[in-house]
Design a protein around this motif. Sequence first.
Motif, PDB file in Angstrom:
ATOM      1  N   ALA A 179       1.143  14.924  13.032  1.00 53.44           N
ATOM      2  CA  ALA A 179       0.306  14.687  12.396  1.00 53.44           C
ATOM      3  C   ALA A 179      -0.106  13.225  10.972  1.00 53.44           C
ATOM      4  N   MET A 180       0.911  13.468  10.383  1.00 53.53           N
ATOM      5  CA  MET A 180       1.148  12.342   9.185  1.00 53.53           C
ATOM      6  C   MET A 180       1.309  10.916   9.995  1.00 53.53           C
ATOM      7  N   LYS A 181       1.874  10.779  11.127  1.00 54.75           N
ATOM      8  CA  LYS A 181       1.929   9.892  11.376  1.00 54.75           C
ATOM      9  C   LYS A 181       0.839   8.548  12.138  1.00 54.75           C
ATOM     10  N   ALA A 182      -0.155   9.763  12.495  1.00 51.49           N
ATOM     11  CA  ALA A 182      -1.370   9.525  12.905  1.00 51.49           C
ATOM     12  C   ALA A 182      -1.917   9.345  11.915  1.00 51.49           C
ATOM     13  N   GLU A 183      -2.339   9.405  11.395  1.00 47.79           N
ATOM     14  CA  GLU A 183      -2.992   9.564  10.056  1.00 47.79           C
ATOM     15  C   GLU A 183      -2.696   7.942   9.725  1.00 47.79           C
ATOM     16  N   ALA A 184      -1.346   7.523   9.532  1.00 49.03           N
ATOM     17  CA  ALA A 184      -1.048   6.719   8.643  1.00 49.03           C
ATOM     18  C   ALA A 184      -1.559   5.808   9.955  1.00 49.03           C
ATOM     19  N   VAL A 185      -1.962   5.820  10.608  1.00 51.82           N
ATOM     20  CA  VAL A 185      -2.295   4.511  12.126  1.00 51.82           C
ATOM     21  C   VAL A 185      -2.883   4.129  12.156  1.00 51.82           C
ATOM     22  N   ALA A 186      -3.942   5.447  12.211  1.00 54.37           N
ATOM     23  CA  ALA A 186      -4.518   5.245  11.191  1.00 54.37           C
ATOM     24  C   ALA A 186      -5.690   4.938  10.296  1.00 54.37           C
ATOM     25  N   ALA A 187      -5.143   4.759   9.392  1.00 53.99           N
ATOM     26  CA  ALA A 187      -4.890   3.841   7.845  1.00 53.99           C
ATOM     27  C   ALA A 187      -5.082   2.440   8.781  1.00 53.99           C
ATOM     28  N   GLY A 188      -3.942   2.005   9.198  1.00 57.36           N
ATOM     29  CA  GLY A 188      -3.606   0.469   9.773  1.00 57.36           C
ATOM     30  C   GLY A 188      -2.569   0.382   9.371  1.00 57.36           C
ATOM     31  N   GLU A 189      -1.740   1.152   9.301  1.00 60.49           N
ATOM     32  CA  GLU A 189       0.023   1.035   9.543  1.00 60.49           C
ATOM     33  C   GLU A 189      -0.209   0.664  10.291  1.00 60.49           C
ATOM     34  N   THR A 190       1.161  -0.039  11.352  1.00 59.09           N
ATOM     35  CA  THR A 190       1.432  -0.879  12.445  1.00 59.09           C
ATOM     36  C   THR A 190       2.464   0.655  12.867  1.00 59.09           C
ATOM     37  N   PRO A 191       2.156   1.278  14.278  1.00 57.71           N
ATOM     38  CA  PRO A 191       3.282   2.327  14.888  1.00 57.71           C
ATOM     39  C   PRO A 191       4.635   2.228  14.653  1.00 57.71           C
ATOM     40  N   ALA A 192       4.894   0.562  14.333  1.00 55.24           N
ATOM     41  CA  ALA A 192       6.886   0.315  14.376  1.00 55.24           C
ATOM     42  C   ALA A 192       6.916   0.890  13.008  1.00 55.24           C
ATOM     43  N   THR A 193       6.527   0.148  12.329  1.00 49.62           N
ATOM     44  CA  THR A 193       6.478   0.823  10.772  1.00 49.62           C
ATOM     45  C   THR A 193       6.573   2.454  10.037  1.00 49.62           C
ATOM     46  N   VAL A 194       5.732   2.751  10.557  1.00 51.08           N
ATOM     47  CA  VAL A 194       5.556   4.355  10.609  1.00 51.08           C
ATOM     48  C   VAL A 194       6.552   5.246  11.238  1.00 51.08           C
ATOM     49  N   ASP A 195       7.282   4.713  12.132  1.00 51.13           N
ATOM     50  CA  ASP A 195       8.057   5.466  12.602  1.00 51.13           C
ATOM     51  C   ASP A 195       9.518   5.007  11.929  1.00 51.13           C
ATOM     52  N   ALA A 196       9.212   3.805  11.876  1.00 57.01           N
ATOM     53  CA  ALA A 196      10.363   3.271  10.526  1.00 57.01           C
ATOM     54  C   ALA A 196      10.886   4.207   9.252  1.00 57.01           C
ATOM     55  N   PHE A 197       9.460   4.439   9.008  1.00 59.93           N
ATOM     56  CA  PHE A 197       9.577   5.051   7.786  1.00 59.93           C
ATOM     57  C   PHE A 197       9.678   6.611   7.835  1.00 59.93           C
ATOM     58  N   PHE A 198       9.779   7.337   9.061  1.00 61.81           N
ATOM     59  CA  PHE A 198       9.710   8.526   9.098  1.00 61.81           C
ATOM     60  C   PHE A 198      11.037   8.842  10.037  1.00 61.81           C
ATOM     61  N   ALA A 199      11.755   8.115  10.407  1.00 56.52           N
ATOM     62  CA  ALA A 199      13.056   8.213  11.010  1.00 56.52           C
ATOM     63  C   ALA A 199      14.354   9.013  10.075  1.00 56.52           C
ATOM     64  N   GLY A 200      14.721  10.169  10.640  1.00 58.13           N
ATOM     65  CA  GLY A 200      15.576  10.660  10.361  1.00 58.13           C
ATOM     66  C   GLY A 200      14.804  11.436   8.571  1.00 58.13           C
ATOM     67  N   ALA A 201      13.650  11.395   7.649  1.00 57.45           N
ATOM     68  CA  ALA A 201      13.012  12.322   7.022  1.00 57.45           C
ATOM     69  C   ALA A 201      13.067  13.581   7.069  1.00 57.45           C
ATOM     70  N   ASN A 202      13.415  14.116   5.948  1.00 56.31           N
ATOM     71  CA  ASN A 202      13.834  15.859   5.979  1.00 56.31           C
ATOM     72  C   ASN A 202      13.545  16.209   4.822  1.00 56.31           C
ATOM     73  N   PRO A 203      12.681  17.373   4.363  1.00 57.79           N
ATOM     74  CA  PRO A 203      12.769  17.969   3.524  1.00 57.79           C
ATOM     75  C   PRO A 203      13.719  18.528   2.625  1.00 57.79           C
ATOM     76  N   ASP A 204      13.535  18.722   1.207  1.00 53.40           N
ATOM     77  CA  ASP A 204      14.755  18.442   0.206  1.00 53.40           C
ATOM     78  C   ASP A 204      14.514  19.824  -0.506  1.00 53.40           C
ATOM     79  N   PRO A 205      15.009  20.764  -0.268  1.00 52.41           N
ATOM     80  CA  PRO A 205      14.998  22.041  -0.794  1.00 52.41           C
ATOM     81  C   PRO A 205      15.139  21.940  -2.138  1.00 52.41           C
ATOM     82  N   ARG A 206      16.139  20.795  -2.466  1.00 56.53           N
ATOM     83  CA  ARG A 206      15.935  21.032  -4.096  1.00 56.53           C
ATOM     84  C   ARG A 206      14.604  20.359  -4.907  1.00 56.53           C
TER      85      ARG A 206
END
Length: 387
Positions: free
Chosen positions: A31-58
Amino acid sequence: MRALTLALMTATASPALAAPCGGDFGSWVAAMKAEAVAAGETPATVDAFFAGANPDPRVLKADRAQGVFRKSFLEFSQSLISKDRLQKGIANASRYGDIFARAEKDYGVSRGILLAFWAFETDFGAVQGDFNTRNALVTLAHDCRRPDLFQPQVLAAIQMHGLGEFDLDTTGAWAGEIGMVQMLPGDILRLGVDGDGDGLVTLKTSAPDAILSGARLLQSHGWRAGEPWLQEVILPDSFDWELTGLDTQLAAEQWAAMGVQVRSGVVANGLPASILLPQGRKGPAFLAYPNYSVLFNWNKSFVYVTTAAYFATRLMGAEPYRAGNPDPALPVAQMKALQQKLAALGHDVGQIDGILGASTRIAVQKEQTRLGLPADAWPTADLLERL
């Protein structure tokens, strides 16, 4: 040393959230990826940003536990202000004198204030935090406590990544702030200044960028050029304690006419000011001017802001405060009990957290007045017993 107090959360405006908080993290990312693309970011930039992203319990653990702000003003200020930190501040004022002069000329912000926050946030850049910033932001944006504040910060970080100003291994504070003065991505995009002329805004490595960006941030919050923020004062023994507190303002010269004396300099005639007693009538006393209140846009903690404001005056040549001999601070359990009693009496004290914030101070002062006690807004064991 930032603990999140919703201070720099002026991120890009956002309508209703497109990514529901909580639930499956993968679905939220989509859902965040779709929102970012709708805001004008390229799919490649968005995919690269979220690649390997994980929640941090700390991050969530840090968000739920900010006990440092339960310290009293004297405890907190004495723990943060050292001879070494004061000397480093003076040295940095000299080293970056031309940059501070620009901050004062272009944005009207005193070097003392900027040095104080630079010192407290990261010890002049030496300790900027070891949380992965991307993961911190997505953790808080996915969490349901404040998604409306953090989802726009994720979008801002994506935009910065596309501009080459946000590396995915960037580290910082647990709440996603970046750099020497700890600013969030949305604020960096909106108010960041290229102080060293390299074409980038890099608050982690460039002191000129950090100093000028911090100055512009404070200006955006209403900092008033050329005006003081805090002055230590001596109050007469006959002073009416009900007049103290940030909700009472008089012209500075009116306070002087009542016998209020500044310890250094002169009162700023014509400016509204309040009498501030961080630890009651037996502790230090200050005149707080409009610029003092502006600092709460940087950090919402009363004890943090007051300590930073005081340290800024020291960096500008003021004497050390007169600590006095205030009544002991209530332990956390007793402070919570006091807040519960105040809430039961109809006072709005906010969260029952054991922290003596502005709303609790106001409630304490009202009850002191009702009970015929010195109304200096400092809670004591006697007040708790009477309630």
